[in-house]
Design a protein around this motif. Sequence first.
Motif, PDB file in Angstrom:
ATOM      1  N   ILE A 205      15.156 -51.656 -14.028  1.00  0.00           N
ATOM      2  CA  ILE A 205      14.866 -52.621 -12.959  1.00  0.00           C
ATOM      3  C   ILE A 205      16.175 -53.342 -12.625  1.00  0.00           C
ATOM      4  CG2 ILE A 205      13.606 -54.705 -12.326  1.00  0.00           C
ATOM      5  CD1 ILE A 205      11.396 -53.839 -14.211  1.00  0.00           C
ATOM      6  N   ILE A 206      16.576 -53.226 -11.375  1.00  0.00           N
ATOM      7  CA  ILE A 206      17.877 -53.759 -10.934  1.00  0.00           C
ATOM      8  C   ILE A 206      17.637 -54.894  -9.947  1.00  0.00           C
ATOM      9  CG2 ILE A 206      20.077 -53.224  -9.848  1.00  0.00           C
ATOM     10  CD1 ILE A 206      19.592 -50.296 -10.604  1.00  0.00           C
ATOM     11  N   LYS A 207      18.406 -55.969 -10.125  1.00  0.00           N
ATOM     12  CA  LYS A 207      18.383 -57.079  -9.172  1.00  0.00           C
ATOM     13  C   LYS A 207      19.822 -57.476  -8.846  1.00  0.00           C
ATOM     14  CE  LYS A 207      13.970 -59.241 -10.439  1.00  0.00           C
ATOM     15  NZ  LYS A 207      13.303 -60.510 -10.861  1.00  0.00           N
ATOM     16  N   ALA A 208      20.022 -57.835  -7.588  1.00  0.00           N
ATOM     17  CA  ALA A 208      21.332 -58.338  -7.150  1.00  0.00           C
ATOM     18  C   ALA A 208      21.086 -59.547  -6.257  1.00  0.00           C
ATOM     19  CB  ALA A 208      22.109 -57.264  -6.399  1.00  0.00           C
ATOM     20  N   GLU A 209      21.784 -60.622  -6.527  1.00  0.00           N
ATOM     21  CA  GLU A 209      21.620 -61.825  -5.720  1.00  0.00           C
ATOM     22  C   GLU A 209      22.945 -62.556  -5.582  1.00  0.00           C
ATOM     23  OE1 GLU A 209      18.690 -64.182  -7.694  1.00  0.00           O
ATOM     24  OE2 GLU A 209      20.125 -65.029  -9.128  1.00  0.00           O
ATOM     25  N   ILE A 210      23.019 -63.355  -4.517  1.00  0.00           N
ATOM     26  CA  ILE A 210      24.191 -64.182  -4.244  1.00  0.00           C
ATOM     27  C   ILE A 210      23.824 -65.630  -4.543  1.00  0.00           C
ATOM     28  CG2 ILE A 210      25.605 -65.154  -2.385  1.00  0.00           C
ATOM     29  CD1 ILE A 210      26.695 -62.546  -3.041  1.00  0.00           C
ATOM     30  N   GLN A 211      24.691 -66.319  -5.285  1.00  0.00           N
ATOM     31  CA  GLN A 211      24.487 -67.731  -5.583  1.00  0.00           C
ATOM     32  C   GLN A 211      25.615 -68.555  -4.986  1.00  0.00           C
ATOM     33  OE1 GLN A 211      24.121 -68.343  -9.795  1.00  0.00           O
ATOM     34  NE2 GLN A 211      22.268 -67.109 -10.004  1.00  0.00           N
ATOM     35  N   THR A 212      25.230 -69.634  -4.272  1.00  0.00           N
ATOM     36  CA  THR A 212      26.193 -70.601  -3.763  1.00  0.00           C
ATOM     37  C   THR A 212      25.845 -71.964  -4.350  1.00  0.00           C
ATOM     38  OG1 THR A 212      24.898 -71.219  -1.809  1.00  0.00           O
ATOM     39  CG2 THR A 212      26.288 -69.264  -1.623  1.00  0.00           C
TER      40      THR A 212
ATOM     41  N   LEU B 103      18.697 -57.484  -3.576  1.00  0.00           N
ATOM     42  CA  LEU B 103      18.050 -56.241  -4.000  1.00  0.00           C
ATOM     43  C   LEU B 103      17.135 -56.540  -5.182  1.00  0.00           C
ATOM     44  CD1 LEU B 103      17.977 -53.027  -3.781  1.00  0.00           C
ATOM     45  CD2 LEU B 103      19.597 -53.075  -5.686  1.00  0.00           C
ATOM     46  N   ASP B 104      15.959 -55.925  -5.184  1.00  0.00           N
ATOM     47  CA  ASP B 104      15.017 -56.071  -6.294  1.00  0.00           C
ATOM     48  C   ASP B 104      14.192 -54.792  -6.387  1.00  0.00           C
ATOM     49  OD1 ASP B 104      13.282 -56.800  -8.251  1.00  0.00           O
ATOM     50  OD2 ASP B 104      12.463 -58.554  -7.226  1.00  0.00           O
ATOM     51  N   THR B 105      14.354 -54.049  -7.499  1.00  0.00           N
ATOM     52  CA  THR B 105      13.620 -52.787  -7.682  1.00  0.00           C
ATOM     53  C   THR B 105      12.444 -52.945  -8.646  1.00  0.00           C
ATOM     54  OG1 THR B 105      15.040 -52.049  -9.495  1.00  0.00           O
ATOM     55  CG2 THR B 105      15.753 -51.505  -7.254  1.00  0.00           C
ATOM     56  N   SER B 106      11.933 -54.193  -8.796  1.00  0.00           N
ATOM     57  CA  SER B 106      10.835 -54.434  -9.743  1.00  0.00           C
ATOM     58  C   SER B 106       9.609 -53.592  -9.419  1.00  0.00           C
ATOM     59  CB  SER B 106      10.469 -55.919  -9.743  1.00  0.00           C
ATOM     60  OG  SER B 106      11.561 -56.708 -10.138  1.00  0.00           O
TER      61      SER B 106
ATOM     62  N   ALA C  61      20.207 -55.899 -14.931  1.00  0.00           N
ATOM     63  CA  ALA C  61      19.466 -54.662 -15.182  1.00  0.00           C
ATOM     64  C   ALA C  61      18.599 -54.848 -16.420  1.00  0.00           C
ATOM     65  CB  ALA C  61      20.428 -53.491 -15.366  1.00  0.00           C
ATOM     66  N   LEU C  62      17.347 -54.494 -16.294  1.00  0.00           N
ATOM     67  CA  LEU C  62      16.412 -54.480 -17.423  1.00  0.00           C
ATOM     68  C   LEU C  62      16.026 -53.021 -17.651  1.00  0.00           C
ATOM     69  CD1 LEU C  62      14.711 -56.197 -19.411  1.00  0.00           C
ATOM     70  CD2 LEU C  62      12.915 -56.224 -17.665  1.00  0.00           C
ATOM     71  N   TYR C  63      16.301 -52.487 -18.854  1.00  0.00           N
ATOM     72  CA  TYR C  63      16.143 -51.047 -19.069  1.00  0.00           C
ATOM     73  C   TYR C  63      15.738 -50.760 -20.509  1.00  0.00           C
ATOM     74  CZ  TYR C  63      20.746 -51.342 -21.268  1.00  0.00           C
ATOM     75  OH  TYR C  63      21.790 -51.650 -22.098  1.00  0.00           O
TER      76      TYR C  63
ATOM     77  N   LEU D 231      20.740 -56.728 -19.098  1.00  0.00           N
ATOM     78  CA  LEU D 231      22.181 -56.796 -18.831  1.00  0.00           C
ATOM     79  C   LEU D 231      22.441 -57.645 -17.587  1.00  0.00           C
ATOM     80  CD1 LEU D 231      25.191 -55.865 -19.052  1.00  0.00           C
ATOM     81  CD2 LEU D 231      24.537 -53.923 -17.603  1.00  0.00           C
ATOM     82  N   PRO D 232      23.048 -58.823 -17.744  1.00  0.00           N
ATOM     83  CA  PRO D 232      23.511 -59.555 -16.554  1.00  0.00           C
ATOM     84  C   PRO D 232      25.037 -59.450 -16.428  1.00  0.00           C
ATOM     85  CG  PRO D 232      23.165 -61.087 -18.355  1.00  0.00           C
ATOM     86  CD  PRO D 232      23.013 -59.691 -18.921  1.00  0.00           C
ATOM     87  N   GLN D 233      25.511 -59.324 -15.204  1.00  0.00           N
ATOM     88  CA  GLN D 233      26.950 -59.358 -14.936  1.00  0.00           C
ATOM     89  C   GLN D 233      27.190 -60.238 -13.728  1.00  0.00           C
ATOM     90  OE1 GLN D 233      27.997 -54.838 -15.758  1.00  0.00           O
ATOM     91  NE2 GLN D 233      29.866 -55.993 -15.342  1.00  0.00           N
ATOM     92  N   PHE D 234      28.330 -60.960 -13.767  1.00  0.00           N
ATOM     93  CA  PHE D 234      28.641 -61.937 -12.735  1.00  0.00           C
ATOM     94  C   PHE D 234      29.970 -61.580 -12.082  1.00  0.00           C
ATOM     95  CE2 PHE D 234      25.309 -64.717 -14.195  1.00  0.00           C
ATOM     96  CZ  PHE D 234      25.215 -64.443 -15.560  1.00  0.00           C
ATOM     97  N   PHE D 235      29.979 -61.606 -10.758  1.00  0.00           N
ATOM     98  CA  PHE D 235      31.186 -61.305  -9.985  1.00  0.00           C
ATOM     99  C   PHE D 235      31.432 -62.489  -9.051  1.00  0.00           C
ATOM    100  CE2 PHE D 235      29.108 -57.417 -11.202  1.00  0.00           C
ATOM    101  CZ  PHE D 235      30.136 -56.625 -11.688  1.00  0.00           C
ATOM    102  N   LYS D 236      32.578 -63.146  -9.219  1.00  0.00           N
ATOM    103  CA  LYS D 236      32.858 -64.379  -8.477  1.00  0.00           C
ATOM    104  C   LYS D 236      33.920 -64.143  -7.410  1.00  0.00           C
ATOM    105  CE  LYS D 236      31.696 -67.332 -12.414  1.00  0.00           C
ATOM    106  NZ  LYS D 236      32.134 -68.428 -13.319  1.00  0.00           N
ATOM    107  N   PHE D 237      33.750 -64.824  -6.302  1.00  0.00           N
ATOM    108  CA  PHE D 237      34.742 -64.792  -5.227  1.00  0.00           C
ATOM    109  C   PHE D 237      34.649 -66.090  -4.447  1.00  0.00           C
ATOM    110  CE2 PHE D 237      30.907 -62.698  -3.723  1.00  0.00           C
ATOM    111  CZ  PHE D 237      30.697 -63.241  -2.471  1.00  0.00           C
ATOM    112  N   VAL D 238      35.665 -66.349  -3.649  1.00  0.00           N
ATOM    113  CA  VAL D 238      35.750 -67.597  -2.877  1.00  0.00           C
ATOM    114  C   VAL D 238      35.784 -67.266  -1.390  1.00  0.00           C
ATOM    115  CG1 VAL D 238      37.129 -69.673  -2.410  1.00  0.00           C
ATOM    116  CG2 VAL D 238      36.943 -68.792  -4.746  1.00  0.00           C
ATOM    117  N   VAL D 239      35.033 -68.015  -0.620  1.00  0.00           N
ATOM    118  CA  VAL D 239      34.997 -67.848   0.836  1.00  0.00           C
ATOM    119  C   VAL D 239      35.858 -68.935   1.470  1.00  0.00           C
ATOM    120  CG1 VAL D 239      33.542 -67.935   2.881  1.00  0.00           C
ATOM    121  CG2 VAL D 239      32.740 -66.748   0.834  1.00  0.00           C
ATOM    122  N   ALA D 240      36.812 -68.515   2.284  1.00  0.00           N
ATOM    123  CA  ALA D 240      37.728 -69.453   2.949  1.00  0.00           C
ATOM    124  C   ALA D 240      37.355 -69.595   4.420  1.00  0.00           C
ATOM    125  CB  ALA D 240      39.174 -68.969   2.801  1.00  0.00           C
ATOM    126  N   ASN D 241      37.952 -70.575   5.043  1.00  0.00           N
ATOM    127  CA  ASN D 241      37.703 -70.833   6.471  1.00  0.00           C
ATOM    128  C   ASN D 241      38.704 -70.036   7.300  1.00  0.00           C
ATOM    129  OD1 ASN D 241      36.849 -71.886   8.884  1.00  0.00           O
ATOM    130  ND2 ASN D 241      36.843 -73.996   8.187  1.00  0.00           N
TER     131      ASN D 241
END
Length: 434
Positions: A123-130, A138-141, A174-176, A186-196
């Motif tokens: 089961i895969i999930k992807a989300e954006i956090q601000t 994405l959610d394949t539950s 991912a839950l497997y 399994l959680p993984q975090f990918f960080k980035f910055v949004v500029a003007n």
Amino acid sequence: MSTTPQGIHSLAFRVMRLCKPSFHVEPPFRLDPSDLFVGEDIFDDPLAASNLSPLLSSHVNKSTDSSDMTFANRFLLHHPSDAMGFSGLLVLPQSFGAIYLGETFCSYISINNSSNFEVKDVIIKAEIQTERERILLLDTSKSPVGTIHAGGHYDFIVEHDVKELGAYTMVCTALYSDGDGERKYLPQFFKFVVANPLSVRTKETTYLEACIENHTKSNLYVDQVEFEPAPHWTAKILKADELYPADNSSTGEIVKPPILVRSGGGIHNYLYQMKISSPGSEQVKAKRSSILGKLQISWRTNLGEPGRLQTQQILGNPSSCKEIELQVLGIPSLIILDKPFSVHLNLTNHTDSELGPFEVWLSKNSAHEKFVMFNGLQTMALPAVEAFGSTDFHLNVVATKLGVQSISGLIVFDTKEKKTFEPLADVEIFVESD
């Protein structure tokens, strides 16, 4: 930037940003043989140009012999386009790159099985956090991935319209079930910055000037800048050359070329004429409000990637609206010394209630001697003025000195509220002899 919690996992996420390639440019140092011998103005002479070209072409043909292994011709221009430095190759992004407000963030995500056994029921999930919200991408539950074989992978693409500045975190989980049937998370975090990408500076009087500045490292082709005025305001765009209709709508425009705003601080200015569209009480509200409206901006990069941005409400200086306004409507063109003349004035009530009755007189408290005064009664009575109404009246005055004189110190007094309003601004007249 990726962050993975400690622990042994069979699966791992790989996140790649999907964006268009760029042109591979080789800074050229190439020349035309004619530049070594003559100036470019020689081709203005038809006779010289016709004799020079065959000589140069024969020299070039000799120097471009394919058997020449010294590459002596590598600095020659074989085609006019060679001077641009384009090699015909495209370069894929070498890094995550900068992400700007208004763009669409598109990511290619791959979950890889690096173990020697297959995993099941993924089961895969992807989300954006601000800082303000969390958006599920994405959610394949409801339909888990059945199996990912050893050495295999499962890929998917997510998109998100970037509408906030600041730090973003993409969370992939991912839950497997691993080879032993153990359920793992399994959680993984990918960080980035949004500029003007753009800064918008405004100057406001009776006009609004918007200066759009490019903060990115690539050219922006701005295809729309539309000002949406606040209620009770109208905006008309003003242009130096009337190549296009001078209004704020795109009605009647079929093809409009984009505006190039160059990288690294390029700017483009827009000028709007602001007018209040609502009469009466709504006009007063609009004058007292500091909100003018907001800008809608859309653009594309060199390879056509779109971006769009809406500014916050643009604030102006709220207009100070007088309760009572006194205006001069007419003065005779010829004013003779010591002969009475009539001044036509208008008294306007800008409030939502009736004011008055009034008295009008010339102030005597002045450091300078007055040479324009009332002819007859020194005080004039006026009736009450209804809400948002006005009344016209005439003053009979006389000038007692030649030359340029001023009608000054005219005061309006509300006899009901016992309130004195600001006097009329000085009005200059020219007095002639008979």
